[in-house]
Design an enzyme around this catalytic site. Structure first.
Site, PDB file in Angstrom:
ATOM      1  N   ILE A 164      43.430  50.492  12.969  1.00 14.04           N
ATOM      2  CA  ILE A 164      42.536  51.639  13.190  1.00 14.04           C
ATOM      3  C   ILE A 164      41.711  51.921  11.930  1.00 14.04           C
ATOM      4  O   ILE A 164      40.508  52.202  12.012  1.00 14.04           O
ATOM      5  CB  ILE A 164      43.358  52.878  13.618  1.00 14.04           C
ATOM      6  CG1 ILE A 164      44.121  52.572  14.911  1.00 14.04           C
ATOM      7  CG2 ILE A 164      42.443  54.093  13.807  1.00 14.04           C
ATOM      8  CD1 ILE A 164      45.127  53.633  15.331  1.00 14.04           C
ATOM      9  N   ALA A 170      50.589  53.993   6.966  1.00 11.28           N
ATOM     10  CA  ALA A 170      51.914  54.401   7.453  1.00 11.28           C
ATOM     11  C   ALA A 170      52.698  53.170   7.864  1.00 11.28           C
ATOM     12  O   ALA A 170      52.131  52.092   8.048  1.00 11.28           O
ATOM     13  CB  ALA A 170      51.762  55.341   8.659  1.00 11.28           C
ATOM     14  N   TYR A 207      60.416  57.755  13.553  1.00 13.32           N
ATOM     15  CA  TYR A 207      58.975  57.648  13.291  1.00 13.32           C
ATOM     16  C   TYR A 207      58.263  58.973  13.577  1.00 13.32           C
ATOM     17  O   TYR A 207      57.442  59.439  12.790  1.00 13.32           O
ATOM     18  CB  TYR A 207      58.397  56.529  14.170  1.00 13.32           C
ATOM     19  CG  TYR A 207      56.888  56.439  14.195  1.00 13.32           C
ATOM     20  CD1 TYR A 207      56.174  55.987  13.091  1.00 13.32           C
ATOM     21  CD2 TYR A 207      56.175  56.802  15.335  1.00 13.32           C
ATOM     22  CE1 TYR A 207      54.778  55.896  13.132  1.00 13.32           C
ATOM     23  CE2 TYR A 207      54.792  56.712  15.379  1.00 13.32           C
ATOM     24  CZ  TYR A 207      54.103  56.260  14.279  1.00 13.32           C
ATOM     25  OH  TYR A 207      52.736  56.175  14.315  1.00 13.32           O
ATOM     26  N   ASN A 212      48.354  55.912  22.523  1.00 15.29           N
ATOM     27  CA  ASN A 212      48.446  54.449  22.410  1.00 15.29           C
ATOM     28  C   ASN A 212      47.077  53.804  22.231  1.00 15.29           C
ATOM     29  O   ASN A 212      46.293  53.762  23.176  1.00 15.29           O
ATOM     30  CB  ASN A 212      49.080  53.855  23.670  1.00 15.29           C
ATOM     31  CG  ASN A 212      50.567  54.016  23.680  1.00 15.29           C
ATOM     32  OD1 ASN A 212      51.064  55.131  23.755  1.00 15.29           O
ATOM     33  ND2 ASN A 212      51.285  52.910  23.596  1.00 15.29           N
ATOM     34  N   VAL A 251      52.283  47.873  23.037  1.00 21.56           N
ATOM     35  CA  VAL A 251      52.685  47.136  24.230  1.00 21.56           C
ATOM     36  C   VAL A 251      51.647  46.068  24.587  1.00 21.56           C
ATOM     37  O   VAL A 251      51.998  44.976  25.040  1.00 21.56           O
ATOM     38  CB  VAL A 251      52.967  48.128  25.396  1.00 21.56           C
ATOM     39  CG1 VAL A 251      51.730  48.889  25.803  1.00 21.56           C
ATOM     40  CG2 VAL A 251      53.551  47.429  26.589  1.00 21.56           C
ATOM     41  N   GLY A 286      64.311  55.864  22.050  1.00 22.58           N
ATOM     42  CA  GLY A 286      62.963  55.915  21.480  1.00 22.58           C
ATOM     43  C   GLY A 286      61.897  55.605  22.500  1.00 22.58           C
ATOM     44  O   GLY A 286      60.714  55.637  22.195  1.00 22.58           O
TER      45      GLY A 286
HETATM   46  P1  NAD Z   1      48.475  49.315  11.056  1.00 25.99           P
HETATM   47  O1  NAD Z   1      49.864  48.915  10.719  1.00 25.99           O
HETATM   48  O2  NAD Z   1      47.538  48.287  11.608  1.00 25.99           O
HETATM   49  O3  NAD Z   1      47.786  49.988   9.777  1.00 25.99           O
HETATM   50  C1  NAD Z   1      48.520  50.681   8.788  1.00 25.99           C
HETATM   51  C2  NAD Z   1      48.028  50.176   7.447  1.00 25.99           C
HETATM   52  O4  NAD Z   1      48.731  50.865   6.398  1.00 25.99           O
HETATM   53  C3  NAD Z   1      48.289  48.677   7.233  1.00 25.99           C
HETATM   54  O5  NAD Z   1      47.089  48.033   6.857  1.00 25.99           O
HETATM   55  C4  NAD Z   1      49.329  48.619   6.124  1.00 25.99           C
HETATM   56  O6  NAD Z   1      49.173  47.471   5.297  1.00 25.99           O
HETATM   57  C5  NAD Z   1      49.053  49.927   5.390  1.00 25.99           C
HETATM   58  N1  NAD Z   1      50.224  50.436   4.671  1.00 25.99           N
HETATM   59  C6  NAD Z   1      51.494  50.536   5.120  1.00 25.99           C
HETATM   60  N2  NAD Z   1      52.283  51.030   4.165  1.00 25.99           N
HETATM   61  C7  NAD Z   1      51.487  51.285   3.088  1.00 25.99           C
HETATM   62  C8  NAD Z   1      51.731  51.812   1.792  1.00 25.99           C
HETATM   63  N3  NAD Z   1      52.966  52.177   1.394  1.00 25.99           N
HETATM   64  N4  NAD Z   1      50.681  51.916   0.925  1.00 25.99           N
HETATM   65  C9  NAD Z   1      49.439  51.533   1.298  1.00 25.99           C
HETATM   66  N5  NAD Z   1      49.156  51.019   2.514  1.00 25.99           N
HETATM   67  C10 NAD Z   1      50.177  50.898   3.399  1.00 25.99           C
HETATM   68  O7  NAD Z   1      48.592  50.574  12.053  1.00 25.99           O
HETATM   69  P2  NAD Z   1      47.478  51.339  12.892  1.00 25.99           P
HETATM   70  O8  NAD Z   1      47.795  51.118  14.305  1.00 25.99           O
HETATM   71  O9  NAD Z   1      46.133  51.030  12.380  1.00 25.99           O
HETATM   72  O10 NAD Z   1      47.858  52.857  12.542  1.00 25.99           O
HETATM   73  C11 NAD Z   1      47.072  53.671  11.690  1.00 25.99           C
HETATM   74  C12 NAD Z   1      47.569  55.104  11.768  1.00 25.99           C
HETATM   75  O11 NAD Z   1      47.472  55.584  13.109  1.00 25.99           O
HETATM   76  C13 NAD Z   1      49.020  55.290  11.347  1.00 25.99           C
HETATM   77  O12 NAD Z   1      49.115  56.492  10.587  1.00 25.99           O
HETATM   78  C14 NAD Z   1      49.759  55.443  12.666  1.00 25.99           C
HETATM   79  O13 NAD Z   1      50.927  56.237  12.503  1.00 25.99           O
HETATM   80  C15 NAD Z   1      48.723  56.123  13.526  1.00 25.99           C
HETATM   81  N6  NAD Z   1      48.895  55.868  14.964  1.00 25.99           N
HETATM   82  C16 NAD Z   1      48.661  54.632  15.497  1.00 25.99           C
HETATM   83  C17 NAD Z   1      48.813  54.458  16.876  1.00 25.99           C
HETATM   84  C18 NAD Z   1      48.552  53.132  17.566  1.00 25.99           C
HETATM   85  O14 NAD Z   1      48.663  53.065  18.784  1.00 25.99           O
HETATM   86  N7  NAD Z   1      48.200  52.072  16.857  1.00 25.99           N
HETATM   87  C19 NAD Z   1      49.222  55.531  17.690  1.00 25.99           C
HETATM   88  C20 NAD Z   1      49.473  56.758  17.094  1.00 25.99           C
HETATM   89  C21 NAD Z   1      49.289  56.915  15.734  1.00 25.99           C
END
Ligand code: NAD
Length: 322
Positions: free
Chosen positions: A23, A84, A152, A181, A195, A279
């Site tokens: 994202i 995250a 989480y 999602n 998923v 979960g």
């Molecule tokens: P993703 O895993 O693709 O991206 C997370 C990024 O954070 C990764 O590039 C990772 O390398 C980086 N990261 C992790 N730990 C780190 C740290 N300690 N220091 C620096 N960078 C770090 O996940 P995403 O799907 O892009 O999610 C982005 C955000 O959206 C998150 O906060 C997640 O909780 C939230 N979110 C995502 C979804 C979904 O469906 N993908 C749904 C709800 C919420």
């Protein structure tokens, strides 16, 4: 926390944590398109340097490292905090890492934003994982009880509360976006998360995807471009101390996703049905009326059309990473 309106602000320089991820990279591209300067802070634990949009400055570092946070935030007037550990089910196994990155990491980046003297607004990504399970597919508003079914969700609830509390204390505006999602091009390839990617990977290997329970559990699948637009709208809106759902308001069952993917990939594999592990939410559909009202959020993508397109991209990414 009281919700209040503030003067509309225009921002020029953003820091995006997690900007090498699914994202965050889409959001970075969108902000660059708007003419903003962007610095990305990502430790590349999941994200890839090659995914960071051209024109953004990548700082490879950890959000728990104050020097890295300081470097990434230098001169920034807005922070988008997306970094995250993103996994619901496996957060039982990785509970310590999850709390460390999502709770301590959030405190660290917010502390650095407060110390920067330039950041005026903070937007943090939260999740539908903060909610307790719903007993029907009726969309849930932001007032739905927050009683996470997995660690989480607890860590994301802490992310939310730290964001609002520290921003208010240090004179910054704050918005928390609870993402449902999210799917689309660039989706992270992981056996634990999403998923859609999990199913696509299994089907592409000729293996049976696992459907938990009876497959009638329903989710709100929202396209990553709609999520990126939601962040931009929240940046521009004169609001602070506000938490908003970002989804579509529409329910799709896990079995329907499986069927769309089968049709798209032309496969004929029967799913493996297994008992739902801890979960696993039964229903998770967003009521987005508050986001529509406060930030003019209006998701455009329809899953029936956009999912097959996203599958093409996921397969291309998969081929590239093999
Ligand atoms: P993703 O895993 O693709 O991206 C997370 C990024 O954070 C990764 O590039 C990772 O390398 C980086 N990261 C992790 N730990 C780190 C740290 N300690 N220091 C620096 N960078 C770090 O996940 P995403 O799907 O892009 O999610 C982005 C955000 O959206 C998150 O906060 C997640 O909780 C939230 N979110 C995502 C979804 C979904 O469906 N993908 C749904 C709800 C919420």
């Amino acid at each position: 926390m009281a919700e209040n309106s503030v003067m509309s602000l225009s921002f020029k320089r953003a820091c995006v944590t997690g900007g090498a991820g699914f994202i965050g990279s889409a959001l970075t591209t969108r902000l660059l398109d708007l003419g903003m300067e962007v610095s990305v802070l990502d430790n590349l634990s999941v994200g890839k340097a090659g995914r960071v949009a051209n024109g953004a400055k990548l700082i490879v570092g950890d959000i728990r490292d104050s020097a890295a946070c300081k470097e990434a935030l230098a001169g920034c007037d807005i922070l988008f905090h997306l970094a995250a550990r993103v996994a619901i089910r496996s957060s039982f196994e990785f509970v310590v890492d999850d709390a460390s990155v999502n709770v301590v990491g959030t405190a660290s980046i917010l502390r650095a934003a407060a110390d920067s003297g330039t950041v005026r607004k903070v937007l943090s990504a939260s999740s539908m994982g903060v909610y307790s399970d719903s007993d029907s597919p009726t969309p849930i508003p932001e007032t739905h009880p927050t009683q996470p079914v997995a660690p989480y969700g607890i860590s994301k609830l802490a992310t939310e509360q730290l964001t609002h509390l520290l921003a208010a204390k240090y004179g910054m505006e704050s918005v928390v976006l609870r993402l449902f999602n999210t799917y689309g091009p660039g989706q992270t390839l992981s056996p634990y998360v999403g998923v859609v990617t999990i199913f696509v990977n299994r089907l592409a290997e000729g293996e049976a995807p696992v459907i938990y329970g009876d497959g009638r559990q329903a989710r709100d699948f929202v396209h990553v471009e709609d999520i990126a637009q939601g962040f931009v709208n929240a940046m521009d809106a004169p609001i602070s101390g506000v938490t908003l759902n970002l989804g579509t308001g529409r329910a799709t069952t896990v079995r329907q996703i499986f069927e769309i993917l089968q049709a798209t990939l032309g496969t004929r594999v029967s799913p493996r049905m297994e008992a739902a592990p801890p979960g696993e939410l039964l229903y998770s559909i967003a009521d987005i009326s508050k986001a529509r009202r406060l930030i003019s959020y209006s998701p455009r993508h329809e899953i029936q059309k956009s999912l097959p397109e996203a599958v093409e991209e996921i397969l291309a990414l998969r081929a590239g990473s093999n």
